[in-house]
Design a protein around this motif. Sequence first.
Motif, PDB file in Angstrom:
ATOM      1  N   ASP A 393      26.125   5.312  -4.477  1.00  0.00           N
ATOM      2  CA  ASP A 393      25.174   5.383  -3.368  1.00  0.00           C
ATOM      3  C   ASP A 393      25.816   5.033  -2.026  1.00  0.00           C
ATOM      4  OD1 ASP A 393      23.145   6.096  -5.097  1.00  0.00           O
ATOM      5  OD2 ASP A 393      22.558   4.014  -5.484  1.00  0.00           O
ATOM      6  N   LYS A 394      27.105   4.705  -2.048  1.00  0.00           N
ATOM      7  CA  LYS A 394      27.774   4.291  -0.804  1.00  0.00           C
ATOM      8  C   LYS A 394      28.641   5.394  -0.210  1.00  0.00           C
ATOM      9  CE  LYS A 394      27.630  -0.603  -1.935  1.00  0.00           C
ATOM     10  NZ  LYS A 394      28.346  -1.888  -1.973  1.00  0.00           N
ATOM     11  N   PHE A 410      25.535   5.009   8.477  1.00  0.00           N
ATOM     12  CA  PHE A 410      25.292   5.026   7.032  1.00  0.00           C
ATOM     13  C   PHE A 410      26.154   3.989   6.325  1.00  0.00           C
ATOM     14  CE2 PHE A 410      26.619   6.390   2.817  1.00  0.00           C
ATOM     15  CZ  PHE A 410      25.405   6.626   2.188  1.00  0.00           C
ATOM     16  N   LEU A 411      27.436   3.945   6.645  1.00  0.00           N
ATOM     17  CA  LEU A 411      28.359   3.033   5.970  1.00  0.00           C
ATOM     18  C   LEU A 411      27.996   1.573   6.229  1.00  0.00           C
ATOM     19  CD1 LEU A 411      31.716   4.935   6.650  1.00  0.00           C
ATOM     20  CD2 LEU A 411      30.334   4.958   4.566  1.00  0.00           C
ATOM     21  N   LYS A 412      27.533   1.275   7.442  1.00  0.00           N
ATOM     22  CA  LYS A 412      27.061  -0.081   7.732  1.00  0.00           C
ATOM     23  C   LYS A 412      25.832  -0.410   6.896  1.00  0.00           C
ATOM     24  CE  LYS A 412      28.492  -0.258  12.609  1.00  0.00           C
ATOM     25  NZ  LYS A 412      27.968  -0.265  13.997  1.00  0.00           N
ATOM     26  N   ARG A 413      24.931   0.548   6.830  1.00  0.00           N
ATOM     27  CA  ARG A 413      23.658   0.319   6.144  1.00  0.00           C
ATOM     28  C   ARG A 413      23.853   0.043   4.650  1.00  0.00           C
ATOM     29  NH1 ARG A 413      21.466   4.507   7.883  1.00  0.00           N
ATOM     30  NH2 ARG A 413      21.507   5.895   6.076  1.00  0.00           N
ATOM     31  N   VAL A 414      24.806   0.776   4.029  1.00  0.00           N
ATOM     32  CA  VAL A 414      25.013   0.601   2.585  1.00  0.00           C
ATOM     33  C   VAL A 414      26.088  -0.433   2.281  1.00  0.00           C
ATOM     34  CG1 VAL A 414      24.261   2.964   2.109  1.00  0.00           C
ATOM     35  CG2 VAL A 414      26.703   2.486   2.450  1.00  0.00           C
ATOM     36  N   ASP A 415      26.671  -1.030   3.332  1.00  0.00           N
ATOM     37  CA  ASP A 415      27.725  -2.036   3.180  1.00  0.00           C
ATOM     38  C   ASP A 415      28.902  -1.482   2.378  1.00  0.00           C
ATOM     39  OD1 ASP A 415      28.946  -4.477   3.570  1.00  0.00           O
ATOM     40  OD2 ASP A 415      28.087  -5.376   1.760  1.00  0.00           O
ATOM     41  N   HIS A 416      29.425  -0.352   2.841  1.00  0.00           N
ATOM     42  CA  HIS A 416      30.591   0.263   2.198  1.00  0.00           C
ATOM     43  C   HIS A 416      31.798  -0.657   2.352  1.00  0.00           C
ATOM     44  CE1 HIS A 416      33.800   3.114   1.304  1.00  0.00           C
ATOM     45  NE2 HIS A 416      32.894   3.977   0.882  1.00  0.00           N
ATOM     46  N   PRO A 417      32.693  -0.689   1.354  1.00  0.00           N
ATOM     47  CA  PRO A 417      33.865  -1.579   1.441  1.00  0.00           C
ATOM     48  C   PRO A 417      34.710  -1.404   2.696  1.00  0.00           C
ATOM     49  CG  PRO A 417      33.642  -0.738  -0.796  1.00  0.00           C
ATOM     50  CD  PRO A 417      32.598  -0.047   0.030  1.00  0.00           C
ATOM     51  N   VAL A 418      34.745  -0.208   3.294  1.00  0.00           N
ATOM     52  CA  VAL A 418      35.578  -0.034   4.485  1.00  0.00           C
ATOM     53  C   VAL A 418      35.085  -0.874   5.650  1.00  0.00           C
ATOM     54  CG1 VAL A 418      36.296   2.312   3.852  1.00  0.00           C
ATOM     55  CG2 VAL A 418      34.281   2.000   5.301  1.00  0.00           C
ATOM     56  N   VAL A 419      33.812  -1.259   5.645  1.00  0.00           N
ATOM     57  CA  VAL A 419      33.254  -2.009   6.768  1.00  0.00           C
ATOM     58  C   VAL A 419      33.868  -3.406   6.843  1.00  0.00           C
ATOM     59  CG1 VAL A 419      31.143  -2.930   7.775  1.00  0.00           C
ATOM     60  CG2 VAL A 419      31.117  -0.682   6.682  1.00  0.00           C
ATOM     61  N   LYS A 420      34.025  -4.050   5.694  1.00  0.00           N
ATOM     62  CA  LYS A 420      34.555  -5.416   5.678  1.00  0.00           C
ATOM     63  C   LYS A 420      35.990  -5.503   5.159  1.00  0.00           C
ATOM     64  CE  LYS A 420      29.961  -7.424   5.136  1.00  0.00           C
ATOM     65  NZ  LYS A 420      29.026  -8.144   4.237  1.00  0.00           N
ATOM     66  N   GLY A 421      36.499  -4.387   4.689  1.00  0.00           N
ATOM     67  CA  GLY A 421      37.863  -4.380   4.170  1.00  0.00           C
ATOM     68  C   GLY A 421      37.910  -3.970   2.719  1.00  0.00           C
ATOM     69  N   VAL A 422      38.801  -3.038   2.383  1.00  0.00           N
ATOM     70  CA  VAL A 422      38.895  -2.498   1.028  1.00  0.00           C
ATOM     71  C   VAL A 422      39.856  -3.334   0.187  1.00  0.00           C
ATOM     72  CG1 VAL A 422      39.612  -0.509  -0.356  1.00  0.00           C
ATOM     73  CG2 VAL A 422      38.363  -0.156   1.792  1.00  0.00           C
TER      74      VAL A 422
END
Length: 499
Positions: A393-394, A410-422
Motif C-alpha cells: 500500500d506504500k 502520497f509518500l508522506k501520507r503512507v510513511d514510505h521508507p524513503v521519507v525517513k530513510g531506507v
Amino acid sequence: MIERKKIEIPEGAKVKVSVGEEDFPFEISPMFEGERIRKSDMFVELAGPKAVGFELVVSLPPDQVEDMKATLIGIDLDEMEEGGRYPYAMIYYVAGEKIDPDIEPVVERRNHEFQNYIEGYMHINSRDTIWCRIGKNVVKKGLKSLLQIAKATMMLYKNEMPFIEKIEAVYITDKDLIEKLLNEYARPIYEERDARVEQLHDEDVDEFYSCTLCQSFAPTNVCIISPDRPSLCGAITWFDARAAAKIDPEGPNRPVPKGECIDPIAGEYSGVNEFAKQESGGTVERVKLHSFFDCPHTSCGCFEVIGFYMPEVDGIGFVHRGYPHPAPNGLPFSTMAGQTGGGKQVVGFLGIGMAYFRSKKFLQADGGWYRVVWMPKELKEKVLKYIPEEMRDKIATEEDAKTIEELKEFLKRVDHPVVKGVVRPVDGKKITEGWAEEKKEEEKVEEVKEVPAEAPAIQLPEIPEIPQVSAMPSIRLVIKNARIYIDKIVVRKVEEKKR
C-alpha cells in the motif's frame, strides 16, 4: 506441467494455408540484422505498444507436427492498409529427438534473431511484448503475405538449429482470438517457465550465462543471466540459457564463470567483469547484477520494464512497455527507452525483465522494494504477490500520483521508507538519510536567519540608499550525496562605479 497441444481454430474463421515451397521476394541475410524501420518507411506495424500480440514455441510429438506447414488466421498483408497497426501472434510447433519443454524458450528467443535476417522486416522484444514492422520497400518488391515471412523463418530455424526435425507455424491477425489465446494459452506457459527458477539462487551455481542476441541493436550490451536475474527481454531464465548453451555451444548463450565474489550484496563477480569487458570491447569494465546506481547492468532495448530514479523523492519508479502515459517524472516509456537502451550503463535508468521482480535479490543493494515508490497499476497488479506485504500500500500508482508533487504527498501520507530513510533488508544497513533529515537542515537554516524579537538590537552602521537597483531574488540549493568537481574559481572585487 501445462499440457502442450495445438490451438483450436474457431469455426468460421478466415484461414489461409501454405504447405509447398515458397518464393521469397526479399533477401535473407544477417546483414539486415539491426535494421530499424522508421514510421515514415513503414508499410504496417504488427503488435507493439498499440496492438495486442505474442510469440510462442510449443514442443509436440513428431506425429503432431506437419513440417513446414504455415497457417494464417485472420486478414493477410495484402488486405491491410498502409500505415495501419494490427494485432499479431506467431506460434511455432516444433518436434525432434532433443526437443522438450525445457528447450521451448531457447527456440522462441531465436525468432527475434532469424526474423531480423529478413529484408524489410523488423522484430524487437519477446513474448507478449513483440513489436514488428514491415517496410514499404519490401512490399514494393513483392511481399504480399505473412505466410512468406512464416516460411522464411521456419527455413532459418531448420538451417540454424538442426536439432529441430519438424516445425509448423500458425500466424494470427484476428484480435479476439489473439486475446483469448494470450490469456488462456501463452501466458500460463510463460508463468510456468518463470516459476521453475525461483528456488535456485546465484550462490547455488558455479557459472552464469550470457546472451548477446541484442548486440545487433546494442553493440556493447552484455546480458548476464543468473538464477536471480533473468534476461532483460524476460524470455530467458538461467535454466533456458544453460539448455541453449548445451545444444548450441557457438550460439548467443555461453557459460560465464563466476570467478571471485567481490560483492555478494550488489552481485559483483570477477568472472562476470572479465567477460563483460571482453564482450563489450572494453566499454563495460564492471557489472553489479543487483545494483541500480553503482555499475548497473547494461540495457539493450528489448527490456520489458524501465526503472527510473526520482531524486525529488529519493526513490525508484518502474514503467512497463505499453504504458501510454508519462510517469511522474514527466517522461513516457519511449523517451526513457531512448535514454536507457543501446547497451549503456546509465545511472538513474535501468532496463529489466518482468521476471526480475520475482527475485529475492531484486535490487537488494539499493533497498529492493523498500526503495520503489511508483509503478503503473497494471504492472503493480502483475507483480503484487512478490511485493512485501508491508510495502504493497506504500507504492503509488497513477491513481495515487501523476506528478512529483502528488507523489511526495502520497509518500508522506503512507510513511514510505524513503521519507525517513531506507534500511535495506539484506543486511539491516541504513542506505538513505530520508527527508526528515533534510527538513531538519532546512529548519536550522531558518533559525539562523531569524532574530528573536526580544533579542537586544544589534547596532549596524548606516548603509546609504542605492537607488534604481533591483535586488536579485535569493536562491538556496540543497545538494545531497553529490560530488562536485570545479576546475577553477575566479573571485573578483566589484569596483564601485563612478557617479
